[in-house]
Scaffold this motif. Structure first.
Motif, PDB file in Angstrom:
ATOM      1  N   ASP A   1      71.320 -53.648 -48.618  1.00  0.00           N
ATOM      2  CA  ASP A   1      69.972 -53.594 -48.051  1.00  0.00           C
ATOM      3  C   ASP A   1      69.771 -53.265 -46.519  1.00  0.00           C
ATOM      4  O   ASP A   1      70.782 -52.935 -45.820  1.00  0.00           O
ATOM      5  CB  ASP A   1      69.253 -54.925 -48.067  1.00  0.00           C
TER       6      ASP A   1
ATOM      7  N   ILE B   1      57.711 -41.498 -49.348  1.00  0.00           N
ATOM      8  CA  ILE B   1      57.274 -41.908 -50.404  1.00  0.00           C
ATOM      9  C   ILE B   1      57.185 -41.094 -51.715  1.00  0.00           C
ATOM     10  O   ILE B   1      57.109 -40.100 -51.815  1.00  0.00           O
ATOM     11  CB  ILE B   1      55.903 -42.547 -50.040  1.00  0.00           C
TER      12      ILE B   1
ATOM     13  N   THR C   1      56.324 -46.131 -53.951  1.00  0.00           N
ATOM     14  CA  THR C   1      57.230 -46.992 -53.254  1.00  0.00           C
ATOM     15  C   THR C   1      57.614 -46.032 -51.825  1.00  0.00           C
ATOM     16  O   THR C   1      58.014 -45.084 -51.937  1.00  0.00           O
ATOM     17  CB  THR C   1      58.599 -46.950 -54.100  1.00  0.00           C
ATOM     18  N   ALA C   2      57.472 -46.588 -50.756  1.00  0.00           N
ATOM     19  CA  ALA C   2      57.965 -46.009 -49.712  1.00  0.00           C
ATOM     20  C   ALA C   2      59.414 -46.455 -49.537  1.00  0.00           C
ATOM     21  O   ALA C   2      60.098 -47.413 -49.414  1.00  0.00           O
ATOM     22  CB  ALA C   2      57.105 -46.532 -48.452  1.00  0.00           C
ATOM     23  N   TYR C   3      60.095 -45.422 -48.854  1.00  0.00           N
ATOM     24  CA  TYR C   3      61.698 -45.482 -48.842  1.00  0.00           C
ATOM     25  C   TYR C   3      62.185 -45.009 -47.671  1.00  0.00           C
ATOM     26  O   TYR C   3      61.478 -44.442 -46.869  1.00  0.00           O
ATOM     27  CB  TYR C   3      62.269 -44.428 -50.098  1.00  0.00           C
ATOM     28  N   GLU C   4      63.110 -45.580 -47.114  1.00  0.00           N
ATOM     29  CA  GLU C   4      64.211 -44.850 -46.003  1.00  0.00           C
ATOM     30  C   GLU C   4      65.230 -44.357 -46.542  1.00  0.00           C
ATOM     31  O   GLU C   4      65.904 -45.235 -47.496  1.00  0.00           O
ATOM     32  CB  GLU C   4      64.360 -45.823 -44.902  1.00  0.00           C
TER      33      GLU C   4
ATOM     34  N   ASP D   1      63.849 -49.980 -49.384  1.00  0.00           N
ATOM     35  CA  ASP D   1      62.313 -49.920 -49.529  1.00  0.00           C
ATOM     36  C   ASP D   1      61.909 -50.291 -48.125  1.00  0.00           C
ATOM     37  O   ASP D   1      62.527 -51.205 -47.206  1.00  0.00           O
ATOM     38  CB  ASP D   1      61.919 -51.088 -50.232  1.00  0.00           C
ATOM     39  N   GLN D   2      60.845 -49.557 -47.643  1.00  0.00           N
ATOM     40  CA  GLN D   2      60.422 -49.536 -46.247  1.00  0.00           C
ATOM     41  C   GLN D   2      59.641 -50.859 -45.940  1.00  0.00           C
ATOM     42  O   GLN D   2      59.551 -51.386 -44.893  1.00  0.00           O
ATOM     43  CB  GLN D   2      59.529 -48.496 -45.978  1.00  0.00           C
ATOM     44  N   THR D   3      59.212 -51.631 -47.168  1.00  0.00           N
ATOM     45  CA  THR D   3      58.254 -52.813 -46.834  1.00  0.00           C
ATOM     46  C   THR D   3      59.046 -54.089 -46.999  1.00  0.00           C
ATOM     47  O   THR D   3      58.773 -54.958 -46.117  1.00  0.00           O
ATOM     48  CB  THR D   3      57.086 -52.722 -47.992  1.00  0.00           C
ATOM     49  N   ASP D   4      60.070 -53.934 -47.725  1.00  0.00           N
ATOM     50  CA  ASP D   4      60.914 -55.180 -47.504  1.00  0.00           C
ATOM     51  C   ASP D   4      62.421 -55.125 -47.350  1.00  0.00           C
ATOM     52  O   ASP D   4      63.215 -56.107 -47.346  1.00  0.00           O
ATOM     53  CB  ASP D   4      60.719 -56.308 -48.997  1.00  0.00           C
TER      54      ASP D   4
END
Length: 307
Positions: A156, A172, A236-239, A260-263
C-alpha cells in the motif's frame, strides 16, 4: 491442445517510439484470444454487455521474445493449462508468419457471477469440453527472470513511502477502458506503465544522457508479471509507484505498484525485467560499469521479488 484463437497483424498505429508493437497492445490481442478460447469452451454470452457471468484475469506473466514490427502478420494459439472448480490457468503463444515466437502469456482466470461479484463453479458444459482444449505450458512460456507462481506483495501507499518508493505518475481509469463486465483489464494497466516510464529516471538513468540517445540506444521490456490485488473499476484514481528491485548484469528488474489515490490501498503490482537496446542493430546492450553502479545506487532492497 493449442489452437488458433486470434490472427491479425502489427499495425503502425499500435507501435511505440521504438518502432515495435507496444507492450499494452500485446495484452489487447491476448485478451481477444482468451475470449475466443472460452467462447469455444461454451461461454458464448460471457463477453456480451448484459452478461450475468464472465471471466476475469487476475494474474498475467508475459515474455517478449521476438519483436513485432509494423505490417508483420501475427497469430495466437491458446490452451487450457489447469482447470479448478472456479478458476483456470491459460497459456497463449503469439507467432510470427515465419513461425518465430513473438511473445507468450500465462494467466490465471476466475469465473465470476456479476450480480454478486463472486467466483462460482464452471458450468458442466465447460468441464466436459475442457479436455480437447487442454495442454501443457510450452517451454518458451516458462519463467526466465520473473517467477510465475510466487506471491507478489500487495504494497500500500504507506509501505511504499517507508521503503522510499516515489510516485512515478497518476491518473484515473475511465469508462471506455473497461471490458463488457465493467472492470479495467490488464491491457489498460500495462498502458499506464508504458506511457509513464519517461519519468522513471531512477530505473533508466541512461535516458538523461544526450549522448546515449544520440547514439541510437533505448530500452525494452523482456518479461513482466502483474497481479490484480483488487478489481479496478471506472473512476478509480491511481498512483503509479515504481522502483528498481534488483539488477543482474544485462537485466534490471523494476517493481511497479498501482495504489488507490483515495485510500492508499494496493490495486495492482508486479515486476518487469528490461534491458538496454540498440535501435540500429535491434539487439540488447550490456550496460557499462558506470551504468551498473548508478543502478545499484538506486536499488531498493525491500522491493526484491520473493525467493
Amino acid at each position: 491442445m493449442f489452437r488458433t484463437t486470434w490472427a491479425g497483424e502489427c499495425s503502425a498505429w499500435e507501435c511505440d517510439e521504438l518502432g515495435h508493437l507496444n507492450m499494452s497492445i500485446y495484452l489487447e490481442k491476448f485478451e481477444q484470444a482468451r475470449m475466443i478460447l472460452f467462447v469455444r469452451l461454451g461461454l458464448e454470452t460471457a463477453f456480451q454487455p448484459k452478461a450475468v457471468s464472465t471471466i476475469r484475469s487476475r494474474d498475467v506473466h508475459i515474455k517478449y521474445l521476438a519483436e513485432a514490427r509494423p505490417g508483420q502478420p501475427l497469430r495466437i494459439e491458446s490452451a487450457l493449462i489447469d482447470l479448478e472448480a472456479s478458476t483456470a490457468r491459460v497459456g497463449h503463444v503469439m507467432y510470427h508468419l515465419d513461425g518465430r515466437i513473438a511473445a507468450t502469456l500465462s494467466e490465471h482466470i476466475e469465473h465470476v457471477y456479476l450480480p454478486e461479484n463472486r467466483t462460482f463453479r464452471w458450468p458442466s458444459r465447460l468441464r466436459e469440453s475442457a479436455d480437447k482444449m487442454r495442454d501443457q505450458l510450452p517451454a518458451p512460456a516458462r519463467a526466465r527472470s520473473i517467477a510465475i507462481d510466487t506471491p507478489v506483495p500487495a504494497f500500500d501507499a504507506a509501505t511504499l513511502d517507508q521503503a522510499g518508493v516515489g510516485t512515478l505518475g497518476g491518473g484515473i481509469f475511465r469508462p471506455h477502458e473497461t471490458l463488457a463486465a465493467g472492470h479495467i483489464p490488464f491491457s489498460q494497466i500495462f498502458r499506464r506503465v508504458t506511457t509513464t516510464l519517461g519519468w522513471f529516471r531512477e530505473g533508466w538513468g541512461e535516458f538523461a544522457d544526450p549522448d546515449f540517445i544520440a547514439a541510437g540506444f533505448s530500452a525494452v521490456a523482456l518479461e513482466m508479471r502483474l497481479v490484480m490485488h483488487r478489481i479496478i473499476t471506472p473512476g478509480t484514481a491511481y498512483e503509479l509507484r515504481s522502483g528498481v528491485a534488483q539488477s543482474d548484469g544485462m537485466v534490471r528488474t523494476i517493481m511497479h505498484n498501482f495504489v488507490d489515490q483515495t485510500d492508499g490501498a494496493a490495486l495492482a503490482g508486479g515486476y518487469a525485467a528490461g534491458a538496454l537496446f540498440d535501435l540500429n542493430t535491434r539487439r540488447l546492450v550490456m550496460p557499462t560499469r558506470t551504468q551498473r553502479d548508478a543502478l545499484d545506487a538506486v536499488t531498493i532492497a525491500d522491493l526484491a521479488p520473493p525467493a
